[in-house]
Structure formats: C-alpha cells, structure tokens
Design a protein around this motif. Structure first.
Motif, mmCIF file in Angstrom:
data_model
loop_
_atom_site.group_PDB
_atom_site.id
_atom_site.type_symbol
_atom_site.label_atom_id
_atom_site.label_comp_id
_atom_site.label_asym_id
_atom_site.label_seq_id
_atom_site.Cartn_x
_atom_site.Cartn_y
_atom_site.Cartn_z
ATOM 1 N N PRO A 112 0.815 -1.228 0.000
ATOM 2 C CA PRO A 112 0.000 0.000 0.000
ATOM 3 C C PRO A 112 0.845 1.273 0.000
ATOM 4 O O PRO A 112 0.984 1.956 1.014
ATOM 5 C CB PRO A 112 -0.840 -0.129 1.275
ATOM 6 N N LYS A 131 -0.034 5.102 -4.689
ATOM 7 C CA LYS A 131 -1.030 4.129 -5.157
ATOM 8 C C LYS A 131 -2.365 4.329 -4.464
ATOM 9 O O LYS A 131 -3.426 4.334 -5.105
ATOM 10 C CB LYS A 131 -0.517 2.716 -4.907
ATOM 11 N N GLU A 132 -2.355 4.503 -3.148
ATOM 12 C CA GLU A 132 -3.598 4.631 -2.397
ATOM 13 C C GLU A 132 -4.314 5.943 -2.698
ATOM 14 O O GLU A 132 -5.547 6.002 -2.675
ATOM 15 C CB GLU A 132 -3.311 4.529 -0.894
ATOM 16 N N TYR A 148 -4.403 -3.676 8.973
ATOM 17 C CA TYR A 148 -3.930 -2.645 8.050
ATOM 18 C C TYR A 148 -3.352 -1.461 8.822
ATOM 19 O O TYR A 148 -2.302 -0.913 8.451
ATOM 20 C CB TYR A 148 -5.084 -2.188 7.168
ATOM 21 N N LEU A 158 -2.602 8.447 4.226
ATOM 22 C CA LEU A 158 -3.190 7.144 3.933
ATOM 23 C C LEU A 158 -4.487 6.937 4.713
ATOM 24 O O LEU A 158 -5.470 6.404 4.178
ATOM 25 C CB LEU A 158 -2.193 6.037 4.267
ATOM 26 N N SER A 198 -7.172 9.041 3.113
ATOM 27 C CA SER A 198 -7.673 8.358 1.916
ATOM 28 C C SER A 198 -8.655 7.262 2.293
ATOM 29 O O SER A 198 -9.704 7.100 1.662
ATOM 30 C CB SER A 198 -6.494 7.765 1.129
ATOM 31 N N LEU A 199 -8.335 6.522 3.349
ATOM 32 C CA LEU A 199 -9.226 5.466 3.813
ATOM 33 C C LEU A 199 -10.534 6.053 4.342
ATOM 34 O O LEU A 199 -11.614 5.485 4.131
ATOM 35 C CB LEU A 199 -8.533 4.650 4.897
ATOM 36 N N LYS A 202 -12.837 6.657 1.420
ATOM 37 C CA LYS A 202 -13.364 5.408 0.867
ATOM 38 C C LYS A 202 -14.443 4.817 1.772
ATOM 39 O O LYS A 202 -15.502 4.381 1.298
ATOM 40 C CB LYS A 202 -12.224 4.405 0.682
#
Length: 308
Positions: A138, A142-143, A246, A262, A265-266, A269
């Motif tokens: 991860p 990319k994320e 994670y 990160l 970003s999560l 989502k």
C-alpha cells in the motif's frame, strides 16, 4: 534422521474437510522430493479435530500440532515452524489444493535463483480462472491516485493484481494462501509478525524479504487451486480485523505524514461505503475509533479444555 526438502505447513480451524482435500492433493501430486506435512489445529471443535485425526492416523510423515487456543494465521504458522525440519517451508491455506508437482517446481526455482527467497505459484479459482497471486504494497501514491499513476512514478515497476502474468516475474507482495520460503531466510528475518492475528501478514513479510536484500517471485508453472474464503466466514468482525491489521501495517512502516494521508484516503473510501455496503456504517464507526487492537478477534479466543 532423514533430510527433509520441504515442510508443508497449514492451519486447520473447524474445516477438516478442506484440510483432508489439501493433504490428498499433496500426496497425489508431490513427487521426487522428501517432504513432511505439518498441520496446526487452531483449537477446532473436537468433532472436527477428531475427524482430522482419524484421517491422518495411517499416513506417514504428517505431524499434527494441537493448539488449545485459536492464535490466528501468523502465530499458527509459527507454531508449525517449531515442528518443521525442511530446507524449504511451503505455507499453504487448508482451502487450497495442489494441482501439479508445484512444490518441486518452486523448490527448483529457488535453487536456481539464489537472489530469490520467497515464491508463489499461479493460484486458480473454482472456475479455473486466474485468481490473485500477487499485489502491491500500500504505497502512498497508489492509495491516493491509483495503480497506474503509482507505476508511472515509482522506480519499482511491480505489476498490480489486475495483470495476468504468464512468465516467471518479480512481484512485490504474494498471496498469503501460498507462500514458498527458503527456510534460512525465513529464520533470519524472524518469520511472521505475530502481532497480526489475521490479514496483512503477507504484505509485512514480503516487505521484510525485500528489505533483507532478497527478491519475491511469481512462478506460474506451479499451479494451486484456492477456494477463497473456504476456511473463514465473512462478517463485520472479520472485515474490522482486516483494518486493524492494516493500521498495524501503516504504523509499522510509515512516518507520521504518510500515515495521515493514507488514513485520510481510507476515511474517504469508507465514508462512501456507508451507502453501498452492508457493514459500511459499522466499519466507518470503527474507523472513527481508530481500529483499536483491543477489538481484535485475538482477544475473543478462549482456551480450549483438554478432551477427556
């Protein structure tokens, strides 16, 4: 004491029918090497455990390790390693089946490539189609922006799991369902991180292989069937467990700035998943609570009584 080429290591948890199918496939397909099979039973119900015992009692070179508590994937496999004497360790999910002499294929590949320490084969689904044998770590880019942008920017052009590779290929992370290890390297890097109860163990250990200066490869001539989800059920607790793992992965490898991005970003989502997924709201609320390790399934396990 005879030399053992390969130690097959698998975990049984209330799924002896799958474990028996795996053992049968190993016995049928594995040739021209000396091997042992190590089964770690992670505190299955006695009916399931006894079914397994009855099946293996006449089979040579099988060791059954009875764990009185379900210690999860990483700890269960490390318990198996304690009983392993092979030059190579073949960690394989019990809901897999060997489709050809994959153990020897992977062993031969490692013997011919001293710069490689960890390999996997082509993992196939129920319809014989290509399943995910490999993926990427991860990475922040990319994320945030996706695989395509990450591959353009990154100096390491690892393939994503959307690419169906047909040749021996260097990959960043392989599936935890099928991991074939040089035992010496496995020992030197310390084996699996047992802080992970379920999920993300493969990302962690593959990164440590790369950091150790060795490579990870996909070898498609070795073929394995995997009934994904066959040894575990999908529910809110299992999904939450993934994110707990994670978060541990992020805390282990990222500096504060990258971790914040990160996790942001999560957040985005998971917010949109509230309206799309059955457990979306519950998972989002768990995110707001920081996916605390205290909620891990690890702490719901009970020590099994000794059978009378």
């Amino acid at each position: 004491m005879k030399n053992i080429d390969i130690s097959f290591i698998t975990i049984n948890y209330n799924s002896s029918s799958f474990t028996i199918e795996l053992i049968n496939s190993i016995l049928i397909q594995t040739k021209d090497i000396k091997y042992e099979i190590i089964i770690v039973d992670n505190a299955s119900k006695y009916e399931d455990l006894n079914n397994l015992k009855e099946f293996i009692k006449e089979i040579k070179d099988i060791k059954l390790v009875e764990n009185r508590i379900n210690s999860g994937f990483a700890s269960g496999n490390m318990l198996g390693v304690n009983s392993a004497s092979g030059e190579y360790y073949f960690f394989i999910n019990n809901d897999c089946k060997i489709l050809n002499n994959s153990a020897k294929i992977l062993k031969d590949f490692l013997e011919e490539n001293n710069d490689v320490a960890l390999v996997t084969g082509k993992v196939l689904d129920e319809k014989g189609g290509f399943s995910s044998s490999y993926k990427q770590f991860p990475h922040l880019i990319k994320e945030l922006f996706g695989n395509s942008i990450q591959r353009i920017i990154s100096k390491n052009k690892f393939p994503s799991n959307k690419i169906n590779l047909q040749i021996n290929s260097q990959v960043e992370v392989i599936s935890g369902s099928c991991m074939f290890f040089d035992s010496n390297i496995f020992k030197q890097i310390g084996g699996f991180d047992t802080v992970f109860f379920l999920y993300c163990e493969e990302e962690d250990i593959c990164k440590r292989v790369w950091d150790f200066g060795k490579k990870v490869y996909f070898v498609p001539n070795a073929q394995i069937y995997h009934k994904s989800g066959g040894s575990s059920s999908k529910n809110f607790e299992m999904e939450r467990e993934f994110y707990i793992s994670y978060y541990h992965l992020l805390d282990k490898y990222y500096f504060i700035g990258s971790k914040i991005l990160l996790k942001f970003s999560l957040l985005i989502k998971l917010f949109f998943r509230i309206f799309k997924k059955k457990n979306g709201l519950k998972i989002f609320l768990s995110f707001m609570g920081g996916f605390s390790k205290k909620n891990s399934l690890r702490y719901l396990q009970q020590l099994r009584d000794v059978e009378e």
